[in-house]
Write a protein that holds these residues in place. Structure first.
Motif, short mmCIF file in Angstrom:
data_model
loop_
_atom_site.label_atom_id
_atom_site.label_comp_id
_atom_site.label_asym_id
_atom_site.label_seq_id
_atom_site.Cartn_x
_atom_site.Cartn_y
_atom_site.Cartn_z
N SER A 256 25.90 41.39 43.90
CA SER A 256 26.91 42.32 44.40
C SER A 256 27.13 42.16 45.90
N HIS A 257 26.06 41.85 46.65
CA HIS A 257 26.22 41.52 48.08
C HIS A 257 27.12 40.29 48.23
N MET B 60 26.04 51.36 43.12
CA MET B 60 25.46 51.74 41.84
C MET B 60 24.04 51.18 41.68
N HIS B 61 23.88 49.90 41.97
CA HIS B 61 22.58 49.27 41.71
C HIS B 61 21.52 49.60 42.77
N THR B 62 21.93 49.85 44.00
CA THR B 62 20.93 50.31 44.97
C THR B 62 20.50 51.74 44.64
N SER B 63 21.43 52.55 44.16
CA SER B 63 21.07 53.91 43.73
C SER B 63 20.10 53.87 42.56
N ASP C 175 21.81 33.33 43.88
CA ASP C 175 22.70 32.78 44.90
C ASP C 175 23.47 31.57 44.37
N ALA C 176 22.74 30.64 43.76
CA ALA C 176 23.36 29.39 43.29
C ALA C 176 24.39 29.64 42.19
N VAL C 177 24.04 30.47 41.22
CA VAL C 177 24.96 30.72 40.11
C VAL C 177 26.16 31.54 40.57
N THR C 178 25.93 32.52 41.42
CA THR C 178 27.03 33.35 41.92
C THR C 178 28.00 32.52 42.77
N ILE D 28 22.57 37.18 35.43
CA ILE D 28 23.40 36.74 36.57
C ILE D 28 24.86 36.62 36.14
N PHE D 29 25.09 36.05 34.96
CA PHE D 29 26.47 35.95 34.45
C PHE D 29 27.08 37.34 34.31
N THR D 30 26.28 38.27 33.79
CA THR D 30 26.78 39.61 33.53
C THR D 30 27.13 40.36 34.81
N ILE D 31 26.24 40.34 35.80
CA ILE D 31 26.55 41.07 37.02
C ILE D 31 27.75 40.46 37.73
N ASN D 32 27.91 39.16 37.64
CA ASN D 32 29.10 38.53 38.22
C ASN D 32 30.36 38.99 37.50
N THR D 33 30.27 39.16 36.19
CA THR D 33 31.40 39.68 35.43
C THR D 33 31.72 41.11 35.84
N TRP D 34 30.67 41.96 35.91
CA TRP D 34 30.89 43.35 36.34
C TRP D 34 31.49 43.40 37.74
N ASN D 35 30.99 42.55 38.65
CA ASN D 35 31.54 42.52 40.02
C ASN D 35 33.02 42.19 39.98
N ARG D 36 33.40 41.23 39.18
CA ARG D 36 34.80 40.82 39.12
C ARG D 36 35.67 41.91 38.49
#
Length: 162
Positions: free
Chosen positions: A53-54, A64-67, A104-107, A138-146
């Motif tokens: 997310s960063h 959300m995730h830091t909370s 980092d690499a996958v994102t 990692i795939f999932t959080i990148n999807t949620w971010n998008r």
């Protein structure tokens, strides 16, 4: 919509509600998210989600995730260091560092792919099943971010809370 109408839309106004507009797709991402977490340490899950997310500049997911991490007992000190984990590696275990490097690499996959040394480092700390789960996370959080960025979710408005 005309160009004038587009320019008048404030950069902070939300767009469509993805969950309502594409419920099957939304539920599929929720299912992938749940499946990806299986067998992974919840602390590691939080760190990966925060780091991606960063990198993606997703304030909604970062909030959300830091909370979530705080509620789970993560220290403020470590939360602050996720953004600079390479420079503050001593705050994280070798396994967490390997997961963060892979995140980092996958994102940022378009920048340099997933370098062999990063993959090898992760595979030294995770068995094949765990590594596959980590990749799915990692795939999932990148999807949620998008999803959050494309639909302009507002940080601090956690829709999971009724």
């Amino acid at each position: 919509m005309t160009t004038t109408e587009i320019k008048q839309t404030p950069a902070t106004s939300p767009r469509l509600n993805f969950a309502k507009a594409a419920p099957k797709a939304f539920k599929a991402v929720i299912g992938l998210d749940a499946a990806a977490r299986e067998g992974l340490d919840p602390t590691l899950v939080d760190l990966v989600q925060i780091r991606a997310s960063h990198l993606n500049h997703c304030a909604y997911c970062l909030h959300m995730h830091t909370s979530d991490a705080r509620k789970a007992g993560e220290s403020e000190e470590r939360l602050h260091m996720v953004a600079v984990w390479k420079e503050a590696a001593h705050f994280f275990s070798a396994k967490e560092q390997a997961a963060l490097a892979l995140t980092d690499a996958v994102t940022l996959v378009a920048d340099a792919g997933v370098p062999d040394d990063v993959y090898a480092r992760a595979s030294a700390h995770f068995d094949d099943q765990e590594l596959a789960q980590l990749l799915a996370l990692i795939f999932t959080i990148n999807t949620w971010n998008r999803i959050a960025l494309a639909t302009r979710k507002t940080a601090g408005e956690d829709e999971r809370v009724s």
